[in-house]
Motif scaffolding. Structure first.
Motif, PDB file in Angstrom:
ATOM      1  N   PRO B   8       2.143   9.834 -15.321  1.00 39.62           N
ATOM      2  CA  PRO B   8       1.667  10.148 -13.969  1.00 39.62           C
ATOM      3  C   PRO B   8       0.218   9.709 -13.767  1.00 39.62           C
ATOM      4  O   PRO B   8      -0.519   9.585 -14.746  1.00 39.62           O
ATOM      5  CB  PRO B   8       1.755  11.678 -13.905  1.00 39.62           C
ATOM      6  N   PRO B   9      -0.175   9.505 -12.513  1.00 37.49           N
ATOM      7  CA  PRO B   9      -1.576   9.156 -12.243  1.00 37.49           C
ATOM      8  C   PRO B   9      -2.447  10.414 -12.263  1.00 37.49           C
ATOM      9  O   PRO B   9      -1.925  11.525 -12.181  1.00 37.49           O
ATOM     10  CB  PRO B   9      -1.518   8.582 -10.832  1.00 37.49           C
ATOM     11  N   GLN B  10      -3.746  10.212 -12.337  1.00 32.65           N
ATOM     12  CA  GLN B  10      -4.658  11.350 -12.199  1.00 32.65           C
ATOM     13  C   GLN B  10      -4.933  11.544 -10.718  1.00 32.65           C
ATOM     14  O   GLN B  10      -5.063  10.574  -9.963  1.00 32.65           O
ATOM     15  CB  GLN B  10      -5.987  11.073 -12.908  1.00 32.65           C
ATOM     16  N   ARG B  11      -5.074  12.808 -10.314  1.00 34.08           N
ATOM     17  CA  ARG B  11      -5.325  13.055  -8.905  1.00 34.08           C
ATOM     18  C   ARG B  11      -6.655  12.474  -8.448  1.00 34.08           C
ATOM     19  O   ARG B  11      -6.821  12.053  -7.327  1.00 34.08           O
ATOM     20  CB  ARG B  11      -5.255  14.560  -8.610  1.00 34.08           C
ATOM     21  N   ASP B  12      -7.649  12.443  -9.374  1.00 31.76           N
ATOM     22  CA  ASP B  12      -8.953  11.906  -8.961  1.00 31.76           C
ATOM     23  C   ASP B  12      -9.079  10.410  -9.235  1.00 31.76           C
ATOM     24  O   ASP B  12     -10.177   9.853  -9.236  1.00 31.76           O
ATOM     25  CB  ASP B  12     -10.086  12.664  -9.638  1.00 31.76           C
ATOM     26  N   ASN B  13      -7.932   9.763  -9.494  1.00 32.40           N
ATOM     27  CA  ASN B  13      -7.890   8.314  -9.672  1.00 32.40           C
ATOM     28  C   ASN B  13      -8.633   7.774 -10.880  1.00 32.40           C
ATOM     29  O   ASN B  13      -8.866   6.580 -11.002  1.00 32.40           O
ATOM     30  CB  ASN B  13      -8.384   7.580  -8.426  1.00 32.40           C
ATOM     31  N   CYS B  57       2.038   4.774 -13.938  1.00 29.17           N
ATOM     32  CA  CYS B  57       1.300   4.811 -12.673  1.00 29.17           C
ATOM     33  C   CYS B  57      -0.175   4.420 -12.780  1.00 29.17           C
ATOM     34  O   CYS B  57      -0.650   3.629 -11.961  1.00 29.17           O
ATOM     35  CB  CYS B  57       1.434   6.175 -12.018  1.00 29.17           C
ATOM     36  N   PRO B  58      -0.936   4.930 -13.775  1.00 26.93           N
ATOM     37  CA  PRO B  58      -2.347   4.549 -13.818  1.00 26.93           C
ATOM     38  C   PRO B  58      -2.506   3.034 -13.917  1.00 26.93           C
ATOM     39  O   PRO B  58      -3.388   2.448 -13.290  1.00 26.93           O
ATOM     40  CB  PRO B  58      -2.866   5.235 -15.080  1.00 26.93           C
ATOM     41  N   ALA B  59      -1.618   2.386 -14.695  1.00 19.20           N
ATOM     42  CA  ALA B  59      -1.762   0.944 -14.899  1.00 19.20           C
ATOM     43  C   ALA B  59      -1.370   0.152 -13.658  1.00 19.20           C
ATOM     44  O   ALA B  59      -2.003  -0.855 -13.325  1.00 19.20           O
ATOM     45  CB  ALA B  59      -0.908   0.507 -16.087  1.00 19.20           C
ATOM     46  N   SER B  60      -0.332   0.609 -12.960  1.00 15.73           N
ATOM     47  CA  SER B  60       0.117  -0.169 -11.802  1.00 15.73           C
ATOM     48  C   SER B  60      -0.618   0.248 -10.532  1.00 15.73           C
ATOM     49  O   SER B  60      -0.381  -0.304  -9.461  1.00 15.73           O
ATOM     50  CB  SER B  60       1.634   0.015 -11.619  1.00 15.73           C
ATOM     51  N   GLY B  61      -1.504   1.233 -10.666  1.00 19.60           N
ATOM     52  CA  GLY B  61      -2.269   1.672  -9.505  1.00 19.60           C
ATOM     53  C   GLY B  61      -1.417   2.446  -8.507  1.00 19.60           C
ATOM     54  O   GLY B  61      -1.720   2.508  -7.321  1.00 19.60           O
ATOM     55  N   THR B  62      -0.326   3.045  -9.012  1.00 24.69           N
ATOM     56  CA  THR B  62       0.558   3.819  -8.144  1.00 24.69           C
ATOM     57  C   THR B  62      -0.074   5.182  -7.859  1.00 24.69           C
ATOM     58  O   THR B  62      -0.443   5.898  -8.788  1.00 24.69           O
ATOM     59  CB  THR B  62       1.922   4.025  -8.837  1.00 24.69           C
ATOM     60  N   PHE B  64      -0.323   9.144  -6.330  1.00 20.85           N
ATOM     61  CA  PHE B  64       0.522  10.317  -6.481  1.00 20.85           C
ATOM     62  C   PHE B  64       1.666  10.329  -5.468  1.00 20.85           C
ATOM     63  O   PHE B  64       2.830  10.525  -5.820  1.00 20.85           O
ATOM     64  CB  PHE B  64      -0.332  11.577  -6.319  1.00 20.85           C
ATOM     65  N   SER B  65       1.334  10.062  -4.213  1.00 27.77           N
ATOM     66  CA  SER B  65       2.376  10.139  -3.181  1.00 27.77           C
ATOM     67  C   SER B  65       3.368   8.985  -3.325  1.00 27.77           C
ATOM     68  O   SER B  65       4.578   9.177  -3.167  1.00 27.77           O
ATOM     69  CB  SER B  65       1.749  10.152  -1.790  1.00 27.77           C
ATOM     70  N   GLU B  66       2.859   7.803  -3.682  1.00 26.11           N
ATOM     71  CA  GLU B  66       3.774   6.681  -3.930  1.00 26.11           C
ATOM     72  C   GLU B  66       4.732   7.018  -5.074  1.00 26.11           C
ATOM     73  O   GLU B  66       5.933   6.731  -5.019  1.00 26.11           O
ATOM     74  CB  GLU B  66       2.990   5.415  -4.296  1.00 26.11           C
ATOM     75  N   MET B  67       4.165   7.637  -6.092  1.00 30.03           N
ATOM     76  CA  MET B  67       4.990   8.012  -7.233  1.00 30.03           C
ATOM     77  C   MET B  67       6.117   8.964  -6.799  1.00 30.03           C
ATOM     78  O   MET B  67       7.288   8.742  -7.111  1.00 30.03           O
ATOM     79  CB  MET B  67       4.134   8.693  -8.306  1.00 30.03           C
ATOM     80  N   LEU B  68       5.726   9.988  -6.030  1.00 31.22           N
ATOM     81  CA  LEU B  68       6.735  10.970  -5.602  1.00 31.22           C
ATOM     82  C   LEU B  68       7.802  10.317  -4.735  1.00 31.22           C
ATOM     83  O   LEU B  68       8.997  10.587  -4.886  1.00 31.22           O
ATOM     84  CB  LEU B  68       6.062  12.120  -4.846  1.00 31.22           C
ATOM     85  N   ALA B  69       7.383   9.430  -3.841  1.00 30.43           N
ATOM     86  CA  ALA B  69       8.342   8.754  -2.962  1.00 30.43           C
ATOM     87  C   ALA B  69       9.348   7.970  -3.788  1.00 30.43           C
ATOM     88  O   ALA B  69      10.564   8.025  -3.532  1.00 30.43           O
ATOM     89  CB  ALA B  69       7.597   7.836  -2.003  1.00 30.43           C
ATOM     90  N   SER B  70       8.852   7.238  -4.811  1.00 26.95           N
ATOM     91  CA  SER B  70       9.800   6.426  -5.569  1.00 26.95           C
ATOM     92  C   SER B  70      10.693   7.306  -6.439  1.00 26.95           C
ATOM     93  O   SER B  70      11.855   6.973  -6.676  1.00 26.95           O
ATOM     94  CB  SER B  70       9.083   5.348  -6.378  1.00 26.95           C
TER      95      SER B  70
END
Ligand SMILES: Nc1nc2c(ncn2[C@@H]2O[C@H](COP(=O)(O)OP(=O)(O)OP(=O)(O)O)[C@@H](O)[C@H]2O)c(=O)[nH]1
Ligand code: SF4
Ligand SMILES: [Mg+2]
Lengths: 236, 473
Positions: B8-13, B57-62, B64-70
């Protein structure tokens, strides 16, 4: 797998390496004098054509032959085959005072240095200003000392003397390549680049007690100079 | 089963690298490591009949919301989440959101060193169904099979969960994978390899797992939690095949040999180097080693086989600190190793840690002087982190050294340890100063440029990394 930390330097034993090339006149006496200071004594011979090897054998000393490329190959081989953590190099021509060995060892055993070189500047040399060739040789080596001191911010009075004690692992880590006596300064410069501690202690240099010199200044000075320059520009 | 393996991505990017014991912000030089564990795990699950999606996600720049959508579209039956100590809050948050949006249908499984130690607390979060304890690949496979067949979960070794009466169940410990050749070669087509590039020249690079397990017991190290203390390795033939695949299928020739300590078995390393040369593989790679495993023969061999940089855990420049952290190395050994590697033509990276117990301004200054005297090309200074699973963590709890229980603070640039003689704040400040001093020395900057920049595009790539580097510092 060995999970233990190596023991302290105080107990480190010594291998004395005597490089020889046609030193039949002096080798017996040198070996005799060095023996009491050596836990292991090895003669590394560069294909002598005289009785050097025979005499060393008779004295009960281990003799190994190097690849005959020069004193440098003897030094490198010596580091490899020595079985103790400290290696002392001493010339076979009687130039060096064997009883100085403890002085060379002390800074290493006290963990104050990794390479200790006998200094002819502070210990005196019979050859200072003996003839023109000696004068040139002395001036040249002084210039090299100055350059090294400036480049690596140290205060060494002798970087050329072959009479020295070396922490074996440090010597091996330097991956030295010089075949001739330029190995002495290569060792110092590479060691300083790697942060090893190089020190001098006074030791008196006698005139060679017999046999012939293998270093002819007029032939080797260019090699020395180029070697210094190469190390000056080398990346750390 | 329809399985998602998720980073997962970090919320603070902030971009965090999470690869076993490596839990840190996107490297100092701004690179992200290819996620070898999740890709290997994904390959293993897919080879066993599951449908697998991997999201790094961190690597692809995805976001949080994009992640949830997919994830809503994927509608996975099981989500395996890769976690680490500093990211655990965000990892849990991701788990929560996924649970919620997918109508609690997705089974959430956490893996990583953190859940391997902290599962009792993590399982009380009602979004976490299982924690994997230790080496994750085969446990993930067995767990998926068990869920699919609705068989007894107690028979899956290496997991923790709460049973129907909310009682904590910890199954028998998972045995380490003895024959590592059984692990599949990671199929990198799961991810976009363009996201993982070397810091200085921006070329693509991949991790290649050579061996696992380290027999040492350094007090700050949590590696054993994942991979245990018995060294295991893959066969030379398998590694060569994987390298060939990576070159031929993915066109990638830069590698990082991934291991706790690459050189634990000298014979293996020499064989591998020999095989790389014999196979005619023209590759460039980096590796790591303990300093006491270094000798001229091995260094020359790895140089010839394409290694250009070796990293050593130097840790400290003070012998009593080294002894206290149980590193079992001496300052002499460090100097020899760096010199041997350097003189064999390798670039050398030193990893240095400050802020151990007993550390004083003086011992840190010893470290600074010592590090300065080594012929190193790169240095990274870290604060000592008491990761769960380490002796340091236990000592920190027992001695009341912790300044916080906020896991987000457990990362290398931050000290969370207050000692009587030196405080966390000061340790952090000194760390930053040491980094700056090292990298702002003109000699270092010039040397780095000379050694690493061979064409104009390299220079451009290098310059583009500078802001990231300064932020990291
Ligand atoms: N194995 C080996 N030893 C050598 C070689 N050349 C010189 N030596 C030895 O190295 C030591 C130093 O050589 P010397 O010729 O004395 O050199 P120097 O001390 O600089 O010069 P002088 O004492 O003035 O003659 C002596 O013990 C020599 O026998 C060589 O090619 N191979
Ligand atoms: S040597 Fe120490 S730091 Fe390195 S992996 Fe082993 S235990 Fe961890
Ligand atoms: Mg002489």
């Amino acid at each position: 797998m060995d999970l233990t930390v190596k023991d302290s330097r105080i107990n480190w034993k010594v291998t004395v390496i005597v490089p020889t090339l046609d030193e039949e006149e002096t080798i017996a006496e040198v070996l005799e004098q060095v023996k009491p200071y050596a836990d292991e004594l090895i003669v590394i011979d560069g294909k002598s054509e005289d009785r050097t090897k025979l005499i060393a054998n008779e004295a009960g000393v281990k003799v190994v032959t190097d690849n005959g490329m020069g004193k440098g190959s003897a030094i490198r081989l010596g580091l490899q085959i020595a079985s103790n953590p400290i290696v002392v190099f001493i010339d076979a021509d009687g130039s060096h005072e064997a009883s100085d060995i403890p002085k060379l060892l002390a800074p290493i055993r006290q963990n104050q240095a990794d390479i200790v070189i006998g200094s002819r500047m502070t210990g005196g040399s019979d050859e200072l200003f003996y003839d023109a060739a000696e004068l040139i040789r002395l001036t040249g080596s002084m210039l090299i000392n100055l350059t090294i001191n400036y480049r690596w911010n140290v205060r060494l009075s002798d970087t050329q003397n072959g009479y020295r004690a070396v922490v074996r692992d440090a010597g091996l880590a330097l991956n030295m390549v010089e075949n001739s006596t330029t190995i002495e300064q290569e060792m110092v410069m590479k060691a300083l680049t790697c942060g090893y501690r190089v020190a001098n202690v006074p030791s008196h240099e006698y005139r060679r007690k017999g046999g012939k010199s293998k270093v002819i200044v007029s032939k080797v000075w260019v090699k020395y100079l180029l070697n210094v320059i190469r190390h000056l520009v080398r990346q750390t | 089963m329809n399985i998602l393996i998720l980073n997962p991505p970090q919320r603070d990017n902030i971009i965090m690298v999470k690869e076993g014991r490596c839990m840190q912000r996107k490297g100092a030089w701004g690179y992200i490591m290819s996620p070898i564990t999740i890709v290997t795990m994904g390959t293993l699950l897919r080879n066993n009949g599951h449908i697998v999606t991997i999201k790094d996600c961190p690597a692809s720049g995805t976001s949080f919301s994009e992640m949830l959508a997919s994830i809503a579209l994927i509608a996975p039956d099981i989500v395996y989440i890769n976690t680490s100590t500093p990211t655990i809050d965000d990892d849990i948050y991701a788990a929560k959101c996924i649970k919620k949006q997918n109508n609690h249908s997705a089974i959430i499984v956490l893996f990583g060193i953190h859940p391997s130690c902290q599962y009792p607390t993590l399982l009380t979060e009602n979004c976490v169904d299982f924690c994997i304890i230790g080496e994750p690949e085969y446990t993930a496979l067995d767990l998926a099979a068990s869920i699919k067949l609705k068989s007894n979960l107690n028979s899956v070794a290496g997991i923790a969960f709460l049973d129907n009466s909310e009682k904590l169940v910890v199954t028998t410990a998972r045995e380490p994978i003895i024959n590592m050749d059984n692990l599949p070669m990671p199929d990198w087509s799961f991810i976009d390899t363009g996201n993982y590039r070397l810091p200085l020249n921006n070329e693509k690079f991949l991790l290649v797992n050579t061996n696992r397990g380290c027999p040492y017991r350094c007090t700050f190290c949590n590696a054993y939690v994942y991979y245990g203390r018995t060294p295991r390795r893959r066969s030379v033939a398998t590694i060569i095949q994987e390298l060939k695949n990576n070159v031929e299928l993915f066109g990638i020739t830069n590698f990082m040999f991934w291991a706790e300590e690459f050189i634990l078995d000298k014979k293996f390393v020499l064989e591998l180097c020999h095989a790389i040369i014999n196979a005619g593989l023209s590759i460039k790679w980096v590796c790591n080693s303990r300093v006491d495993a270094v000798d001229p023969e091995t260094m020359t061999a790895i140089r010839r086989a394409g290694c250009w940089n070796i990293a050593f855990g130097i840790e400290s420049g003070n012998q009593s600190i080294l002894n206290m952290i149980n590193k079992k190395i001496t300052l002499d050994q460090i100097r020899h190793a760096v010199s041997i590697a350097k003189n064999a033509g390798l670039q050398v990276t030193g990893h240095v840690i400050i802020g151990f117990p007993n550390e004083t301004r003086e011992t840190i200054s010893n470290t600074e002087q010592f590090v300065k005297s080594l012929a190193l090309d790169f240095v990274q200074y870290y604060c000592a982190i008491p990761y769960p699973g380490t002796q340091l963590y236990t000592d920190a709890i027992n001695n009341n050294w912790l300044t916080t229980t906020d896991w987000r603070q457990f990362e290398h640039n931050i000290s969370v340890l207050n000692y009587p003689q030196i405080k966390a704040k000061e340790i952090m400040k000194i760390r930053r100063q040491l980094m700056l001093k090292w990298y702002l020395s003109p000699k270092k900057v010039i040397n780095t440029l000379i050694n690493n920049i061979s064409q104009p595009s390299d220079l451009f790539a290098f310059i583009s990394k500078i802001p990231g580097f300064l932020r990291w510092i």
